[in-house]
Write a protein that holds these residues in place. Structure first.
Motif, PDB file in Angstrom:
ATOM      1  N   ASP A   1       0.802  -1.228   0.000  1.00 52.04           N
ATOM      2  CA  ASP A   1       0.000   0.000   0.000  1.00 52.04           C
ATOM      3  C   ASP A   1       0.832   1.273   0.000  1.00 52.04           C
ATOM      4  N   LEU A   2       2.134   1.147   0.209  1.00 51.48           N
ATOM      5  CA  LEU A   2       3.007   2.317   0.232  1.00 51.48           C
ATOM      6  C   LEU A   2       4.198   2.079  -0.684  1.00 51.48           C
ATOM      7  N   ARG A   3       4.749   3.166  -1.187  1.00 53.06           N
ATOM      8  CA  ARG A   3       5.983   3.069  -1.951  1.00 53.06           C
ATOM      9  C   ARG A   3       7.026   4.001  -1.347  1.00 53.06           C
ATOM     10  N   ALA A   4       8.258   3.549  -1.368  1.00 49.91           N
ATOM     11  CA  ALA A   4       9.348   4.330  -0.792  1.00 49.91           C
ATOM     12  C   ALA A   4       9.643   5.550  -1.661  1.00 49.91           C
ATOM     13  N   VAL A   5       9.905   6.669  -1.020  1.00 54.93           N
ATOM     14  CA  VAL A   5      10.248   7.909  -1.727  1.00 54.93           C
ATOM     15  C   VAL A   5      11.691   8.313  -1.423  1.00 54.93           C
ATOM     16  N   MET A   6      12.070   8.354  -0.151  1.00 56.79           N
ATOM     17  CA  MET A   6      13.433   8.748   0.208  1.00 56.79           C
ATOM     18  C   MET A   6      13.751   8.383   1.647  1.00 56.79           C
ATOM     19  N   LEU A   7      14.933   7.791   1.854  1.00 49.35           N
ATOM     20  CA  LEU A   7      15.518   7.702   3.189  1.00 49.35           C
ATOM     21  C   LEU A   7      16.170   9.045   3.464  1.00 49.35           C
ATOM     22  N   VAL A   8      15.610   9.783   4.411  1.00 46.89           N
ATOM     23  CA  VAL A   8      16.076  11.140   4.689  1.00 46.89           C
ATOM     24  C   VAL A   8      17.361  11.132   5.511  1.00 46.89           C
ATOM     25  N   ALA A   9      17.346  10.412   6.623  1.00 45.46           N
ATOM     26  CA  ALA A   9      18.488  10.469   7.537  1.00 45.46           C
ATOM     27  C   ALA A   9      18.496   9.266   8.461  1.00 45.46           C
ATOM     28  N   THR A  10      19.644   9.023   9.044  1.00 44.82           N
ATOM     29  CA  THR A  10      19.803   7.996  10.070  1.00 44.82           C
ATOM     30  C   THR A  10      20.512   8.620  11.269  1.00 44.82           C
ATOM     31  N   ALA A  11      20.402   7.972  12.412  1.00 38.04           N
ATOM     32  CA  ALA A  11      21.079   8.471  13.619  1.00 38.04           C
ATOM     33  C   ALA A  11      21.141   7.371  14.662  1.00 38.04           C
ATOM     34  N   PRO A  12      22.229   7.319  15.399  1.00 39.20           N
ATOM     35  CA  PRO A  12      22.256   6.393  16.533  1.00 39.20           C
ATOM     36  C   PRO A  12      21.292   6.876  17.598  1.00 39.20           C
ATOM     37  N   MET A  13      20.810   5.957  18.397  1.00 42.44           N
ATOM     38  CA  MET A  13      19.990   6.337  19.536  1.00 42.44           C
ATOM     39  C   MET A  13      20.871   6.485  20.771  1.00 42.44           C
ATOM     40  N   LEU A  14      20.384   7.215  21.714  1.00 43.62           N
ATOM     41  CA  LEU A  14      21.095   7.392  22.975  1.00 43.62           C
ATOM     42  C   LEU A  14      20.319   6.740  24.101  1.00 43.62           C
ATOM     43  N   VAL A  15      21.047   6.069  24.964  1.00 44.41           N
ATOM     44  CA  VAL A  15      20.478   5.609  26.231  1.00 44.41           C
ATOM     45  C   VAL A  15      20.848   6.673  27.253  1.00 44.41           C
ATOM     46  N   THR A  16      19.842   7.349  27.778  1.00 42.29           N
ATOM     47  CA  THR A  16      20.089   8.453  28.706  1.00 42.29           C
ATOM     48  C   THR A  16      19.350   8.219  30.019  1.00 42.29           C
ATOM     49  N   THR A  17      19.745   8.968  31.024  1.00 41.72           N
ATOM     50  CA  THR A  17      19.077   8.908  32.315  1.00 41.72           C
ATOM     51  C   THR A  17      18.900  10.329  32.848  1.00 41.72           C
ATOM     52  N   PRO A  18      17.808  10.608  33.548  1.00 41.04           N
ATOM     53  CA  PRO A  18      17.668  11.939  34.156  1.00 41.04           C
ATOM     54  C   PRO A  18      18.841  12.223  35.091  1.00 41.04           C
ATOM     55  N   VAL A  19      19.285  13.454  35.117  1.00 41.29           N
ATOM     56  CA  VAL A  19      20.472  13.793  35.915  1.00 41.29           C
ATOM     57  C   VAL A  19      20.244  13.541  37.401  1.00 41.29           C
ATOM     58  N   ALA A  20      18.986  13.502  37.834  1.00 40.04           N
ATOM     59  CA  ALA A  20      18.704  13.240  39.245  1.00 40.04           C
ATOM     60  C   ALA A  20      18.889  11.768  39.612  1.00 40.04           C
ATOM     61  N   LYS A  21      18.957  10.904  38.604  1.00 41.64           N
ATOM     62  CA  LYS A  21      19.151   9.475  38.866  1.00 41.64           C
ATOM     63  C   LYS A  21      20.632   9.210  39.160  1.00 41.64           C
ATOM     64  N   PRO A  22      20.941   8.111  39.854  1.00 37.77           N
ATOM     65  CA  PRO A  22      22.329   7.874  40.291  1.00 37.77           C
ATOM     66  C   PRO A  22      23.252   7.272  39.237  1.00 37.77           C
ATOM     67  N   TYR A  23      22.708   6.850  38.097  1.00 36.94           N
ATOM     68  CA  TYR A  23      23.505   6.063  37.156  1.00 36.94           C
ATOM     69  C   TYR A  23      24.458   6.945  36.352  1.00 36.94           C
ATOM     70  N   ARG A  24      25.738   6.527  36.337  1.00 42.91           N
ATOM     71  CA  ARG A  24      26.764   7.254  35.595  1.00 42.91           C
ATOM     72  C   ARG A  24      27.223   6.495  34.355  1.00 42.91           C
ATOM     73  N   THR A  25      26.992   5.199  34.327  1.00 41.09           N
ATOM     74  CA  THR A  25      27.376   4.373  33.187  1.00 41.09           C
ATOM     75  C   THR A  25      26.271   3.361  32.914  1.00 41.09           C
ATOM     76  N   LEU A  26      26.287   2.809  31.698  1.00 41.34           N
ATOM     77  CA  LEU A  26      25.311   1.773  31.356  1.00 41.34           C
ATOM     78  C   LEU A  26      25.566   0.516  32.172  1.00 41.34           C
ATOM     79  N   ALA A  27      26.816   0.256  32.491  1.00 45.79           N
ATOM     80  CA  ALA A  27      27.142  -0.903  33.323  1.00 45.79           C
ATOM     81  C   ALA A  27      26.468  -0.811  34.687  1.00 45.79           C
ATOM     82  N   GLU A  28      26.390   0.384  35.252  1.00 45.32           N
ATOM     83  CA  GLU A  28      25.714   0.555  36.538  1.00 45.32           C
ATOM     84  C   GLU A  28      24.225   0.246  36.423  1.00 45.32           C
ATOM     85  N   VAL A  29      23.630   0.613  35.287  1.00 45.49           N
ATOM     86  CA  VAL A  29      22.214   0.308  35.062  1.00 45.49           C
ATOM     87  C   VAL A  29      22.005  -1.202  35.009  1.00 45.49           C
TER      88      VAL A  29
END
Length: 323
Positions: free
Chosen positions: A115-143
């Motif tokens: 039902d759809l046809r591709a027109v253009m891949l506009v952009a790509t980007a990595p995602m970020l794993v983030t935490t609110p600054v009020a949380k104690p985690y400083r690294t992903l390993a700690e999570v």
């Protein structure tokens, strides 16, 4: 990201489209063109639509109207275009959840491939794993350590069930043997607001989706690309954080109803390529860690098939269903 060159495609796409543009019917466009952003205002899909709005209006000579149609991880807004007339007056900006929605929801109401046809891949980007600054985690390993210490204690927010952020975190749990709580939101804007309020432990999205909160109210822990983004060289990859085998990149691209003529698709693709070549459009995306691709319709079609195969497998292995 196989099959899609990273740079230098803007001019190439426009040049390849030129013969088809010459054959386009002079009656198109014959009125306002609608860009459907299937997520709420404030998120990455909405931002990209608004960045290309003015240059598309100048190039095509008609008003460009942006319509936010959030819901069902982007499926509701996408369905509006998929089921609509193939007159070239409506396009939808699909997000990474687009490739797995059929696996998540057998009663989707439309078939993305038919039902759809591709027109253009506009952009790509990595995602970020983030935490609110009020949380104690400083690294992903700690999570991960905290998650192993208390099952179901760590919560993570994404823009919806089946989004690439969600699937990436499912894969992370699979590799680390942990169990976390997934909190889906209707878009990047609502999720970022919840994260700033401390309602979730982790916010996972593209840099564009998280906006200016990264480094202020949100502390970045890792990025999901196979290598570090040159725009965020200080943030380790998930693999560098000690979790191999987890890598992904968000993507955004335009689709049209399947019956839209080739000449119309070629002209719209060329107009998009021209818009993305403009510094006023390209620089805001690149400054937030995006790689502008501006692919041909054919290359985007192949890309969608590849991504669907990869992430549908994760959906099935993790028994993920639409909620």
């Amino acid at each position: 990201m196989s099959g899609i060159p990273r740079r230098g495609l803007v001019l190439g796409a426009a040049a390849l489209a030129a013969p088809a543009i010459a054959r386009a019917q002079p009656s198109w466009p014959n009125g306002p063109i609608r860009l459907v952003a299937p997520f709420p205002p404030g998120g990455s899909a909405d931002l990209i639509c608004r960045l290309v709005q003015a240059p598309l209006q100048a190039s095509l000579g008609v008003p460009i109207v942006i319509e936010n149609r959030p819901g069902a991880s982007g499926a509701l807004g996408t369905a509006v275009v998929a089921r609509g007339p193939a007159d070239g007056q409506s396009f939808v900006l699909v997000f990474d959840s687009h490739v797995v929605n059929p696996a998540l929801n057998p009663t989707l109401g439309f078939d993305p491939e038919k039902d759809l046809r591709a027109v253009m891949l506009v952009a790509t980007a990595p995602m970020l794993v983030t935490t609110p600054v009020a949380k104690p985690y400083r690294t992903l390993a700690e999570v991960v350590t905290a998650a192993k210490a208390g099952a179901d204690r760590i919560s993570f927010g994404t823009v919806g069930v089946g989004s690439l952020a969600h699937l990436t975190m499912e894969r992370l749990q699979q590799v680390t043997g942990t169990q976390m709580i997934h909190i889906p939101y209707r878009g990047g804007g609502p999720m970022s607001t919840a994260a700033m309020a401390g309602e979730i432990d982790l916010a996972v999205a593209s840099v564009v989706g998280l906006g200016g909160q990264v480094g202020t109210s949100l502390r970045p822990l890792a990025q999901s690309g196979a290598t570090r983004s040159p725009m965020r060289p200080d943030i380790p990859t998930i693999a560098e954080a000690g979790i191999p085998g987890v890598a992904s990149e968000a993507f955004w691209g335009f689709c049209a109803p399947s019956g839209v003529p080739d000449a119309v698709v070629a002209r719209f693709n060329a107009a998009l390529a021209s818009a993305l070549a403009a510094p006023a459009v390209r620089q805001p995306l690149e400054s937030q860690g995006c790689t502008v691709v501006a692919s041909s319709p054919e290359a985007f079609g192949r890309f969608l098939q590849e991504q669907a195969a990869i992430w549908t497998r994760v959906v099935r292995e993790r028994h993920i269903t639409a909620q």
